[in-house]
Design a protein around this motif. Structure first.
Motif, mmCIF file in Angstrom:
data_model
loop_
_atom_site.group_PDB
_atom_site.id
_atom_site.type_symbol
_atom_site.label_atom_id
_atom_site.label_comp_id
_atom_site.label_asym_id
_atom_site.label_seq_id
_atom_site.Cartn_x
_atom_site.Cartn_y
_atom_site.Cartn_z
ATOM 1 N N MET A 45 -0.741 35.406 7.724
ATOM 2 C CA MET A 45 -2.004 34.708 7.963
ATOM 3 C C MET A 45 -3.021 35.647 8.615
ATOM 4 S SD MET A 45 -0.483 31.065 9.297
ATOM 5 C CE MET A 45 -2.012 30.665 10.116
ATOM 6 N N GLN A 46 -2.578 36.463 9.555
ATOM 7 C CA GLN A 46 -3.483 37.399 10.220
ATOM 8 C C GLN A 46 -3.962 38.476 9.251
ATOM 9 O OE1 GLN A 46 -1.267 38.847 13.578
ATOM 10 N NE2 GLN A 46 -1.535 36.964 14.768
ATOM 11 N N THR A 47 -3.065 38.909 8.346
ATOM 12 C CA THR A 47 -3.439 39.931 7.361
ATOM 13 C C THR A 47 -4.495 39.397 6.398
ATOM 14 O OG1 THR A 47 -1.242 40.938 7.492
ATOM 15 C CG2 THR A 47 -2.573 41.454 5.554
ATOM 16 N N GLU A 48 -4.285 38.164 5.947
ATOM 17 C CA GLU A 48 -5.223 37.564 4.996
ATOM 18 C C GLU A 48 -6.446 36.957 5.683
ATOM 19 O OE1 GLU A 48 -3.148 34.820 2.501
ATOM 20 O OE2 GLU A 48 -1.533 36.243 2.044
ATOM 21 N N ASN A 49 -6.363 36.817 7.017
ATOM 22 C CA ASN A 49 -7.480 36.300 7.814
ATOM 23 C C ASN A 49 -7.946 34.924 7.339
ATOM 24 O OD1 ASN A 49 -9.264 36.437 9.953
ATOM 25 N ND2 ASN A 49 -10.886 37.402 8.730
ATOM 26 N N LYS A 50 -6.984 34.059 7.009
ATOM 27 C CA LYS A 50 -7.326 32.691 6.626
ATOM 28 C C LYS A 50 -6.110 31.791 6.813
ATOM 29 C CE LYS A 50 -6.165 33.208 1.711
ATOM 30 N NZ LYS A 50 -6.651 33.058 0.331
ATOM 31 N N ILE A 51 -6.396 30.502 6.992
ATOM 32 C CA ILE A 51 -5.324 29.510 7.126
ATOM 33 C C ILE A 51 -5.451 28.552 5.950
ATOM 34 C CG2 ILE A 51 -4.258 27.754 8.593
ATOM 35 C CD1 ILE A 51 -5.583 29.053 10.974
ATOM 36 N N SER A 52 -4.679 28.789 4.942
ATOM 37 C CA SER A 52 -4.742 27.965 3.734
ATOM 38 C C SER A 52 -3.870 26.725 3.883
ATOM 39 C CB SER A 52 -4.263 28.780 2.530
ATOM 40 O OG SER A 52 -2.886 29.111 2.691
ATOM 41 N N PRO A 53 -4.083 25.694 3.041
ATOM 42 C CA PRO A 53 -3.215 24.492 3.070
ATOM 43 C C PRO A 53 -1.742 24.846 2.889
ATOM 44 C CG PRO A 53 -5.171 24.070 1.767
ATOM 45 C CD PRO A 53 -5.196 25.529 2.079
ATOM 46 N N TYR A 54 -1.495 25.907 2.109
ATOM 47 C CA TYR A 54 -0.107 26.328 1.893
ATOM 48 C C TYR A 54 0.553 26.752 3.205
ATOM 49 C CZ TYR A 54 3.696 29.542 0.792
ATOM 50 O OH TYR A 54 4.901 30.198 0.778
ATOM 51 N N TYR A 55 -0.184 27.580 3.971
ATOM 52 C CA TYR A 55 0.367 28.051 5.232
ATOM 53 C C TYR A 55 0.517 26.915 6.242
ATOM 54 C CZ TYR A 55 -0.013 32.955 3.832
ATOM 55 O OH TYR A 55 0.155 34.169 3.205
ATOM 56 N N ARG A 56 -0.447 25.969 6.242
ATOM 57 C CA ARG A 56 -0.336 24.828 7.164
ATOM 58 C C ARG A 56 0.935 24.039 6.879
ATOM 59 N NH1 ARG A 56 -5.988 23.899 5.953
ATOM 60 N NH2 ARG A 56 -7.333 24.555 7.688
ATOM 61 N N THR A 57 1.175 23.787 5.595
ATOM 62 C CA THR A 57 2.361 23.007 5.207
ATOM 63 C C THR A 57 3.647 23.768 5.536
ATOM 64 O OG1 THR A 57 1.129 21.973 3.399
ATOM 65 C CG2 THR A 57 3.531 21.871 3.296
ATOM 66 N N LYS A 58 3.612 25.077 5.243
ATOM 67 C CA LYS A 58 4.810 25.885 5.506
ATOM 68 C C LYS A 58 5.123 25.950 6.996
ATOM 69 C CE LYS A 58 6.952 30.351 4.547
ATOM 70 N NZ LYS A 58 6.812 31.664 3.862
ATOM 71 N N LEU A 59 4.085 26.193 7.822
ATOM 72 C CA LEU A 59 4.311 26.274 9.256
ATOM 73 C C LEU A 59 4.764 24.941 9.838
ATOM 74 C CD1 LEU A 59 1.379 28.546 10.485
ATOM 75 C CD2 LEU A 59 3.825 29.045 10.592
ATOM 76 N N ARG A 60 4.203 23.847 9.307
ATOM 77 C CA ARG A 60 4.617 22.535 9.805
ATOM 78 C C ARG A 60 6.116 22.339 9.565
ATOM 79 N NH1 ARG A 60 1.454 19.703 6.988
ATOM 80 N NH2 ARG A 60 -0.290 19.674 8.470
ATOM 81 N N GLY A 61 6.574 22.700 8.390
ATOM 82 C CA GLY A 61 7.993 22.568 8.089
ATOM 83 C C GLY A 61 8.853 23.502 8.932
#
Length: 239
Positions: A45-61
């Motif tokens: 996320m830091q490398t891409e400098n964005k928080i996408s819905p994919y990352y939100r869902t993955k981190l939640r899990g």
């Protein structure tokens, strides 16, 4: 036959110890994989400098799983302590058998090339061995509410069988100004002393003040003594 029997028992204990350590590692690494995934996800996320819905869902899990792992680890803490106690018992038994084997070999006049007959040790070498023995005193891992068991000392004053952890069992340690018998550094004699400061960490020594009439206040400057060589003294403190 005694030496063969000891070797066989030591081999059995080493196998049991390896099994117990394997269980310990399983308990410790239960949630490690998930925590690594959380860290790697944050790095992406830091490398891409964005928080996408994919990352939100993955981190939640991932965090949900980590929470469940933490709760499971709490439930397994007693089991882990039990495994560690058993491992320490095996280590103590192995050390005892090795010493018995060495004595039996000496009596029988049997020596290996790797262990020639022991020569008379110099004083400094003996003191070093005593200190090393103190460092190998196993750490007691108790359950909440466990108390130290005191043996009868009318005729014998036993040395500690366990090293107390100041961070978890401070009540098992001698406290400041408590009267004790301690091994005077570079000797094999125990003398009366006052606790100057108890250990702060498991690997720390006691700081003690030995009774010494050559000093104005009757006590020596603070000296360090390992936990293994500090025992209770029945006599009352001098006034």
């Amino acid at each position: 036959m005694a030496l063969v029997s000891a070797d066989s028992r030591i081999a059995e204990l080493l196998a049991e110890l390896q099994r117990l350590l394997g269980h310990t590692q399983e308990e410790r690494s239960r949630s490690e994989h998930n925590l690594i995934n959380i860290q790697k996800t944050h790095e992406r996320m830091q490398t891409e400098n964005k928080i996408s819905p994919y990352y939100r869902t993955k981190l939640r899990g991932l965090y949900t799983t980590a929470k469940a792992d933490a709760e499971a680890e709490c439930n397994h803490s007693d089991a882990l302590c039990s495994i560690l106690r058993k491992a320490l018992d095996k280590i103590a038994e192995i050390k005892s058998l090795l010493e018995e084997r060495r004595i039996a070999a000496k009596i029988a006049g049997i020596y290996s090339d790797a262990e020639p007959p022991r020569k008379t040790m110099r004083r400094g070498v003996l003191m070093t061995l005593l200190q090393q023995s103190a460092m190998t005193l196993p750490l007691w891992i108790g359950k909440p509410g466990d108390k130290r068991h005191t043996l009868s000392r009318r005729r014998v004053i036993p040395l500690p069988q366990w090293k107390a952890n100041p961070e978890t069992d401070p009540e098992a340690l001698f406290q400041r100004e408590q009267l004790v018998l301690a091994l005077y550094p570079q000797t094999t004699c125990f003398y009366r002393a006052l606790i100057h400061a108890p250990p702060q960490r498991p690997q720390d020594d006691y700081s003690v003040l030995f009774e010494d009439t050559s000093y104005a206040d009757g006590y020596s400057p603070p000296l360090n003594v390992a936990q293994r060589y500090v025992v209770a003294c029945k006599e009352t403190k001098k006034k």
